[in-house]
Scaffold this motif. Structure first.
Motif, short mmCIF file in Angstrom:
data_model
loop_
_atom_site.label_atom_id
_atom_site.label_comp_id
_atom_site.label_asym_id
_atom_site.label_seq_id
_atom_site.Cartn_x
_atom_site.Cartn_y
_atom_site.Cartn_z
N GLY A 200 0.81 -1.21 0.00
CA GLY A 200 0.00 0.00 0.00
C GLY A 200 0.85 1.26 0.00
O GLY A 200 2.07 1.23 -0.11
N ASN A 201 0.16 2.39 0.11
CA ASN A 201 0.82 3.70 0.24
C ASN A 201 1.76 3.99 -0.91
O ASN A 201 2.91 4.38 -0.72
N GLY A 202 1.26 3.78 -2.15
CA GLY A 202 2.07 4.08 -3.32
C GLY A 202 2.88 2.93 -3.84
O GLY A 202 3.90 3.14 -4.50
N GLY A 203 2.43 1.70 -3.58
CA GLY A 203 3.13 0.54 -4.11
C GLY A 203 2.94 0.37 -5.60
O GLY A 203 3.61 -0.47 -6.21
N CYS A 204 2.03 1.13 -6.19
CA CYS A 204 1.85 1.18 -7.63
C CYS A 204 1.22 2.51 -7.98
O CYS A 204 0.66 3.20 -7.11
N LEU A 205 1.27 2.87 -9.25
CA LEU A 205 0.70 4.15 -9.68
C LEU A 205 -0.82 4.11 -9.65
O LEU A 205 -1.47 5.11 -9.30
N ALA A 206 -1.43 2.98 -10.02
CA ALA A 206 -2.89 2.92 -10.10
C ALA A 206 -3.54 3.21 -8.76
O ALA A 206 -4.60 3.85 -8.69
N GLU A 207 -2.91 2.76 -7.67
CA GLU A 207 -3.45 3.09 -6.34
C GLU A 207 -3.42 4.59 -6.11
O GLU A 207 -4.39 5.17 -5.59
N LEU A 208 -2.33 5.25 -6.53
CA LEU A 208 -2.23 6.69 -6.37
C LEU A 208 -3.23 7.41 -7.27
O LEU A 208 -3.77 8.47 -6.90
N TRP A 209 -3.50 6.86 -8.45
CA TRP A 209 -4.51 7.46 -9.32
C TRP A 209 -5.88 7.44 -8.64
O TRP A 209 -6.65 8.40 -8.75
N GLY A 210 -6.17 6.35 -7.92
CA GLY A 210 -7.43 6.29 -7.20
C GLY A 210 -7.50 7.31 -6.07
O GLY A 210 -8.52 7.96 -5.85
N ILE A 211 -6.39 7.48 -5.35
CA ILE A 211 -6.36 8.43 -4.24
C ILE A 211 -6.42 9.86 -4.74
O ILE A 211 -7.15 10.69 -4.19
N ASN A 212 -5.67 10.16 -5.82
CA ASN A 212 -5.57 11.53 -6.30
C ASN A 212 -6.71 11.94 -7.22
O ASN A 212 -6.87 13.13 -7.51
N GLY A 213 -7.47 10.96 -7.71
CA GLY A 213 -8.58 11.29 -8.60
C GLY A 213 -8.12 11.67 -10.00
O GLY A 213 -8.91 12.23 -10.77
N SER A 214 -6.89 11.40 -10.34
CA SER A 214 -6.35 11.69 -11.67
C SER A 214 -5.13 10.81 -11.87
O SER A 214 -4.64 10.18 -10.93
N GLN A 215 -4.62 10.80 -13.11
CA GLN A 215 -3.44 9.99 -13.40
C GLN A 215 -2.18 10.74 -12.99
O GLN A 215 -1.36 11.14 -13.80
N THR A 216 -2.07 10.93 -11.66
CA THR A 216 -0.94 11.62 -11.05
C THR A 216 -0.36 10.73 -9.95
O THR A 216 -1.08 10.37 -9.03
N PRO A 217 0.91 10.35 -10.07
CA PRO A 217 1.88 10.57 -11.15
C PRO A 217 1.43 9.92 -12.46
O PRO A 217 0.59 9.02 -12.44
N PRO A 218 1.98 10.35 -13.60
CA PRO A 218 1.51 9.84 -14.89
C PRO A 218 1.94 8.40 -15.12
O PRO A 218 2.86 7.89 -14.48
N PRO A 219 1.26 7.71 -16.07
CA PRO A 219 1.70 6.36 -16.44
C PRO A 219 3.15 6.37 -16.90
O PRO A 219 3.67 7.38 -17.37
N LEU A 220 3.79 5.23 -16.78
CA LEU A 220 5.20 5.11 -17.16
C LEU A 220 5.37 5.25 -18.67
O LEU A 220 4.55 4.75 -19.45
N GLN A 221 6.45 5.92 -19.05
CA GLN A 221 6.77 6.15 -20.45
C GLN A 221 8.19 5.68 -20.74
O GLN A 221 9.01 5.54 -19.82
N PRO A 222 8.52 5.41 -22.02
CA PRO A 222 9.90 5.07 -22.35
C PRO A 222 10.87 6.11 -21.80
O PRO A 222 10.65 7.32 -21.92
N GLY A 223 11.91 5.64 -21.17
CA GLY A 223 12.90 6.50 -20.53
C GLY A 223 12.75 6.57 -19.02
O GLY A 223 13.71 6.90 -18.32
#
Length: 325
Positions: free
Chosen positions: A265-288
């Motif tokens: 928990g507590n930021g073990g993945c981005l999708a959990e944070l997207w649920g908490i923040n109500g947006s895709q923040t931090p953004p999905p992973l990108q090349p680089g």
């Protein structure tokens, strides 16, 4: 004791790991014909004896100078869901009530993931074909060291030979779409699972075990050097012994099988944070992007996301006549 599987000068080897006076990890090669899985199958005593013999010899290359591979090639990989906080975050993302279902509380649920997708601690991770929502998952895995069936949790402790870091890379868009068909995740979890950097034998982590039987290890997730998640492994709702007992119920677990803890928990993945923040923040992973996961007592893995391949087109389902013989 710590063990690594690696490639150096084009040769695949395994070895025991020591730390020199400068703090660098050094590899002590085992005999060339021996794989780490061979030693795991031979049992805890054989593994430790081989490691002690290797450590008694002069150190070979530094771990930083070789290509680290998954410590063992899994025969099967089961990924559990044992962190309630992670479940709540994913429910929030889906717009559902935050209470995890009673079915989750009844038993340590898992799904089977792809053993052929295992990659090393520093391998590049291609974006899965057709995905634009790539995510990491910070987990720890237990590695089975002895065959067993219908184990009790007490028996299961002797069947766990060690632990490694586990990153269940997840294409959230593919996962969401395919799970609407009524089955578990498939292509959404199929491209890569990081295992590494080492297999740490179970005895090494016993000092971290708390009074309830959980391993109190600190977990940290970073993206491009920025911490996005922190948790404790002891926040699991089941111990690894209980997970192994459940995995063996009505079937067998075998040496080299890998049991993932599920995402912390507590930021073990981005999708959990997207649920908490109500947006895709931090953004999905990108090349680089570089994802670094650190587990106290086990080590650190750090993988760079790279461009993947475009998917080959396939037709949608064809409407078929329901002819009968």
């Amino acid at each position: 004791m710590r063990f690594a599987t690696y490639e150096h000068d084009g040769i695949r080897r395994c070895g025991a790991v020591s730390t020199d006076a400068s703090g660098a990890d050094r590899l002590h090669p085992l005999p060339a014909h021996v794989s780490l899985l061979d030693l795991v199958r031979a049992g805890r005593t054989a593994l430790l004896d081989a490691g002690q013999a290797a450590l008694a010899e002069p150190a070979g290359p530094a771990a930083a100078d070789v290509h680290l591979l998954p410590p063992v090639q899994p025969g099967a990989m089961r990924d559990f869901v044992t962190f309630e906080e992670h479940g709540e975050g994913m429910l929030r993302r889906a717009g559902l009530p935050l209470d995890v279902p009673e079915a989750w509380r009844a038993a340590p649920t898992f799904y089977f993931t792809n053993p052929y997708s295992a990659v090393g601690a520093h391998d590049d991770i291609p974006v899965p074909p057709g995905s634009s929502l790539l995510d990491f998952e910070l987990e720890v895995a237990a590695v089975i060291g002895a065959e067993g069936r219908d184990l009790t949790p007490e028996q299961a402790r002797d069947h766990i030979i060690g632990y490694t870091v586990f990153n269940d890379w997840s294409a959230r868009d593919l996962q969401t779409r395919e799970m609407q068909a009524g089955l578990g995740p498939a292509k959404g979890k199929d491209t890569a699972t990081t295992l590494g950097p080492y297999l740490v034998t179970a005895d090494e982590l016993e000092p971290y075990r708390d009074e309830e039987g959980f391993l109190a290890l600190a977990l940290t997730a970073e993206v491009n050097g920025q911490v996005v998640g922190k948790d404790m492994l002891s926040n699991m709702s089941w111990t690894f012994e209980e997970m192994a007992a459940y995995a063996s119920r009505g079937t067998v677990v075998r040496p080299g099988d890998v049991l993932g803890s599920g995402t912390c928990g507590n930021g073990g993945c981005l999708a959990e944070l997207w649920g908490i923040n109500g947006s895709q923040t931090p953004p999905p992973l990108q090349p680089g992007d570089v994802v670094t996961l650190t587990v106290q007592g086990i080590g650190q893995v750090s993988n760079r996301v790279v461009r993947g391949k475009d998917p080959h087109p396939l037709p949608t389902a064809r409407k078929r006549p329901r002819n009968r013989p």
